[in-house]
Design a protein around this motif. Structure first.
Motif, PDB file in Angstrom:
ATOM      1  N   PRO A  49     -16.372   3.635   3.922  1.00 40.36           N
ATOM      2  CA  PRO A  49     -15.321   3.019   4.796  1.00 40.36           C
ATOM      3  C   PRO A  49     -15.428   1.514   5.199  1.00 40.36           C
ATOM      4  O   PRO A  49     -14.400   0.910   5.217  1.00 40.36           O
ATOM      5  CB  PRO A  49     -15.452   4.003   6.066  1.00 40.36           C
ATOM      6  N   ILE A  50     -16.554   1.158   5.415  1.00 43.99           N
ATOM      7  CA  ILE A  50     -16.723  -0.251   5.685  1.00 43.99           C
ATOM      8  C   ILE A  50     -16.299  -1.187   4.542  1.00 43.99           C
ATOM      9  O   ILE A  50     -15.614  -2.277   4.679  1.00 43.99           O
ATOM     10  CB  ILE A  50     -18.238  -0.548   6.362  1.00 43.99           C
ATOM     11  N   HIS A  51     -16.768  -0.711   3.590  1.00 38.72           N
ATOM     12  CA  HIS A  51     -16.350  -1.421   2.135  1.00 38.72           C
ATOM     13  C   HIS A  51     -14.877  -1.348   2.113  1.00 38.72           C
ATOM     14  O   HIS A  51     -14.256  -2.504   1.757  1.00 38.72           O
ATOM     15  CB  HIS A  51     -16.982  -0.599   0.911  1.00 38.72           C
ATOM     16  N   VAL A  52     -14.197  -0.234   2.332  1.00 39.13           N
ATOM     17  CA  VAL A  52     -12.699  -0.331   2.351  1.00 39.13           C
ATOM     18  C   VAL A  52     -12.152  -1.397   3.327  1.00 39.13           C
ATOM     19  O   VAL A  52     -11.218  -2.141   2.979  1.00 39.13           O
ATOM     20  CB  VAL A  52     -12.220   1.136   2.754  1.00 39.13           C
ATOM     21  N   VAL A  53     -12.760  -1.508   4.602  1.00 43.15           N
ATOM     22  CA  VAL A  53     -12.232  -2.554   5.444  1.00 43.15           C
ATOM     23  C   VAL A  53     -12.303  -3.576   5.168  1.00 43.15           C
ATOM     24  O   VAL A  53     -11.302  -4.776   4.999  1.00 43.15           O
ATOM     25  CB  VAL A  53     -13.037  -2.385   6.855  1.00 43.15           C
ATOM     26  N   LEU A  54     -13.626  -4.323   4.425  1.00 42.27           N
ATOM     27  CA  LEU A  54     -13.520  -5.721   3.778  1.00 42.27           C
ATOM     28  C   LEU A  54     -12.969  -5.840   2.901  1.00 42.27           C
ATOM     29  O   LEU A  54     -12.302  -7.027   2.469  1.00 42.27           O
ATOM     30  CB  LEU A  54     -15.180  -5.892   3.673  1.00 42.27           C
ATOM     31  N   SER A  55     -12.616  -4.644   1.734  1.00 44.50           N
ATOM     32  CA  SER A  55     -11.705  -4.890   0.559  1.00 44.50           C
ATOM     33  C   SER A  55     -10.199  -5.124   1.143  1.00 44.50           C
ATOM     34  O   SER A  55      -9.683  -6.224   0.376  1.00 44.50           O
ATOM     35  CB  SER A  55     -11.811  -3.623  -0.333  1.00 44.50           C
ATOM     36  N   ALA A  56      -9.937  -4.237   1.963  1.00 47.87           N
ATOM     37  CA  ALA A  56      -8.541  -4.351   2.582  1.00 47.87           C
ATOM     38  C   ALA A  56      -8.408  -5.914   3.180  1.00 47.87           C
ATOM     39  O   ALA A  56      -7.247  -6.446   2.902  1.00 47.87           O
ATOM     40  CB  ALA A  56      -8.180  -3.309   3.440  1.00 47.87           C
ATOM     41  N   LEU A  57      -9.358  -6.224   3.814  1.00 52.18           N
ATOM     42  CA  LEU A  57      -9.254  -7.593   4.735  1.00 52.18           C
ATOM     43  C   LEU A  57      -9.033  -8.710   3.410  1.00 52.18           C
ATOM     44  O   LEU A  57      -8.217  -9.552   3.699  1.00 52.18           O
ATOM     45  CB  LEU A  57     -10.311  -7.826   5.485  1.00 52.18           C
ATOM     46  N   ALA A  58      -9.818  -8.920   2.674  1.00 51.84           N
ATOM     47  CA  ALA A  58      -9.837  -9.834   1.647  1.00 51.84           C
ATOM     48  C   ALA A  58      -8.727  -9.811   0.625  1.00 51.84           C
ATOM     49  O   ALA A  58      -8.386 -11.005   0.427  1.00 51.84           O
ATOM     50  CB  ALA A  58     -11.164  -9.642   0.808  1.00 51.84           C
ATOM     51  N   THR A  59      -8.216  -8.437   0.276  1.00 49.85           N
ATOM     52  CA  THR A  59      -7.260  -8.539  -0.590  1.00 49.85           C
ATOM     53  C   THR A  59      -5.979  -9.131   0.028  1.00 49.85           C
ATOM     54  O   THR A  59      -4.902 -10.039  -0.292  1.00 49.85           O
ATOM     55  CB  THR A  59      -7.056  -7.192  -1.115  1.00 49.85           C
ATOM     56  N   THR A  60      -5.772  -8.434   1.615  1.00 44.38           N
ATOM     57  CA  THR A  60      -4.245  -9.038   2.141  1.00 44.38           C
ATOM     58  C   THR A  60      -4.536 -10.329   2.603  1.00 44.38           C
ATOM     59  O   THR A  60      -3.527 -10.914   2.637  1.00 44.38           O
ATOM     60  CB  THR A  60      -4.602  -7.998   3.338  1.00 44.38           C
ATOM     61  N   ALA A  61      -5.739 -10.788   3.002  1.00 43.48           N
ATOM     62  CA  ALA A  61      -5.887 -12.156   3.223  1.00 43.48           C
ATOM     63  C   ALA A  61      -5.422 -13.135   2.165  1.00 43.48           C
ATOM     64  O   ALA A  61      -4.759 -14.080   2.215  1.00 43.48           O
ATOM     65  CB  ALA A  61      -7.230 -12.477   3.892  1.00 43.48           C
ATOM     66  N   MET A  62      -5.980 -12.628   0.975  1.00 49.62           N
ATOM     67  CA  MET A  62      -5.622 -13.546  -0.287  1.00 49.62           C
ATOM     68  C   MET A  62      -4.096 -13.460  -0.557  1.00 49.62           C
ATOM     69  O   MET A  62      -3.530 -14.587  -0.871  1.00 49.62           O
ATOM     70  CB  MET A  62      -6.518 -13.001  -1.560  1.00 49.62           C
ATOM     71  N   TYR A  63      -3.682 -12.509  -0.218  1.00 49.55           N
ATOM     72  CA  TYR A  63      -2.022 -12.152  -0.655  1.00 49.55           C
ATOM     73  C   TYR A  63      -1.106 -13.233   0.176  1.00 49.55           C
ATOM     74  O   TYR A  63      -0.295 -13.853  -0.095  1.00 49.55           O
ATOM     75  CB  TYR A  63      -1.667 -10.855  -0.562  1.00 49.55           C
ATOM     76  N   ALA A  64      -1.662 -12.925   1.343  1.00 47.59           N
ATOM     77  CA  ALA A  64      -0.927 -13.461   2.809  1.00 47.59           C
ATOM     78  C   ALA A  64      -1.225 -14.940   2.666  1.00 47.59           C
ATOM     79  O   ALA A  64      -0.268 -15.838   3.342  1.00 47.59           O
ATOM     80  CB  ALA A  64      -1.277 -13.016   4.017  1.00 47.59           C
ATOM     81  N   ARG A  65      -2.208 -15.420   2.341  1.00 45.59           N
ATOM     82  CA  ARG A  65      -2.602 -16.718   2.397  1.00 45.59           C
ATOM     83  C   ARG A  65      -1.901 -17.783   1.487  1.00 45.59           C
ATOM     84  O   ARG A  65      -1.404 -18.767   1.661  1.00 45.59           O
ATOM     85  CB  ARG A  65      -3.912 -17.126   2.073  1.00 45.59           C
ATOM     86  N   TYR A  66      -1.405 -17.017   0.124  1.00 40.82           N
ATOM     87  CA  TYR A  66      -0.678 -17.815  -0.789  1.00 40.82           C
ATOM     88  C   TYR A  66       0.879 -17.416  -0.807  1.00 40.82           C
ATOM     89  O   TYR A  66       1.598 -17.949  -1.673  1.00 40.82           O
ATOM     90  CB  TYR A  66      -1.290 -17.804  -2.201  1.00 40.82           C
ATOM     91  N   LYS A  67       1.134 -16.516  -0.069  1.00 41.51           N
ATOM     92  CA  LYS A  67       2.644 -15.963  -0.265  1.00 41.51           C
ATOM     93  C   LYS A  67       3.115 -15.715   1.260  1.00 41.51           C
ATOM     94  O   LYS A  67       2.354 -14.898   1.837  1.00 41.51           O
ATOM     95  CB  LYS A  67       2.812 -14.971  -0.915  1.00 41.51           C
ATOM     96  N   ARG A  68       4.295 -16.129   1.583  1.00 41.56           N
ATOM     97  CA  ARG A  68       4.926 -15.660   2.896  1.00 41.56           C
ATOM     98  C   ARG A  68       5.370 -14.197   2.631  1.00 41.56           C
ATOM     99  O   ARG A  68       6.295 -14.015   2.095  1.00 41.56           O
ATOM    100  CB  ARG A  68       5.884 -16.558   3.221  1.00 41.56           C
ATOM    101  N   CYS A  69       4.635 -13.396   3.362  1.00 36.99           N
ATOM    102  CA  CYS A  69       4.991 -12.166   3.153  1.00 36.99           C
ATOM    103  C   CYS A  69       5.088 -11.292   4.266  1.00 36.99           C
ATOM    104  O   CYS A  69       4.876 -11.553   5.455  1.00 36.99           O
ATOM    105  CB  CYS A  69       3.811 -11.463   2.144  1.00 36.99           C
ATOM    106  N   LYS A  70       6.155 -10.226   4.016  1.00 35.40           N
ATOM    107  CA  LYS A  70       6.514  -9.442   5.132  1.00 35.40           C
ATOM    108  C   LYS A  70       5.199  -8.304   5.312  1.00 35.40           C
ATOM    109  O   LYS A  70       4.633  -7.987   4.563  1.00 35.40           O
ATOM    110  CB  LYS A  70       7.682  -8.638   4.737  1.00 35.40           C
ATOM    111  N   LEU A  71       5.324  -7.553   6.389  1.00 30.76           N
ATOM    112  CA  LEU A  71       4.093  -6.654   6.870  1.00 30.76           C
ATOM    113  C   LEU A  71       4.097  -5.489   5.741  1.00 30.76           C
ATOM    114  O   LEU A  71       2.978  -5.058   5.331  1.00 30.76           O
ATOM    115  CB  LEU A  71       4.290  -6.134   7.969  1.00 30.76           C
TER     116      LEU A  71
END
Length: 215
Positions: A49-71
């Motif tokens: 579960p901790i791995h999933v938290v960090l994976s979701a964090l990094a994946t979402t952050a990378m996506y949101a960082r380079y694209k103005r995205c909706k929730l």
């Protein structure tokens, strides 16, 4: 896109290898110490579960960082990129690796398992999916990727390692060189794909990518 993937895999190979070596050291200690498999079972369902938290964090952050995205789109990319790929890394590849080595292995898919988590007694699917949502929320509002990715690699290595021991029965010492290979593969391709390649598939342009890669 293929050049991008090759570049990021090359950049992340060295510390992925170090992570795999750390996993082998832990496995050797467990094997020589005759540590009960229940300890590895608890460790797996703590680290996954901790791995999933960090994976979701990094994946979402990378996506949101380079694209103005909706929730809703951040939720979709973050959930599929973390749950799907973390399952491949932590469970599917270790299961296939053990099977190829003729080790009797049980197969579990944590994000759909209805049995209870060890220690806390909550159904596994609830904990794992909640972990993904926590990571997505953090990544969406704070687009940082450097530390989560490094932590992601180590946690993924150790989660894959403990899956081998928790769900397989074998004399692990002679198999350590092969386990090293499977640990490397279980982390190297899935984690780089989840944290970097997968979210960028949905971004048209990534400023600065050709000047040193993703930071």
């Amino acid at each position: 896109m293929l050049k991008r993937i090759a570049k990021e895999l090359k950049r992340h190979a060295p510390y992925t290898a170090l992570g795999a070596v750390s996993g082998i050291i832990i496995m050797a200690i467990i094997a020589y110490g005759n540590v009960p498999s229940q300890v590895s079972y608890i460790a797996f369902y703590t680290l996954h579960p901790i791995h999933v938290v960090l994976s979701a964090l990094a994946t979402t952050a990378m996506y949101a960082r380079y694209k103005r995205c909706k929730l809703w789109s951040a939720l979709l990319i973050g959930w599929t990129g973390s749950i799907g790929i973390a399952t491949i890394s932590d469970a599917v590849i270790p299961f296939l690796g053990g099977s190829l080595l003729h080790v009797p292995m049980e197969f579990e898919v944590p994000f759909i398992e209805t049995t209870e988590m060890p220690v806390i007694g909550i159904e596994k699917w609830k904990v794992v999916n909640a972990a993904a949502l926590v990571g997505i929320a953090i990544g969406y509002w704070k687009q940082t990727t450097r530390i989560p990715h490094l932590g992601h690699v180590l946690l993924s290595t150790w989660a894959s390692l403990f899956y081998f021991i928790a769900f397989g029965i074998a004399n692990w010492i002679p198999l350590l060189p092969f386990i090293l290979l499977f640990l490397f593969l279980a982390v190297w391709i899935p984690c780089c794909t989840s944290d970097i390649v997968y979210p960028l598939l949905f971004v048209r342009e990534v400023p600065g990518l050709s000047k040193g890669g993703i930071k």
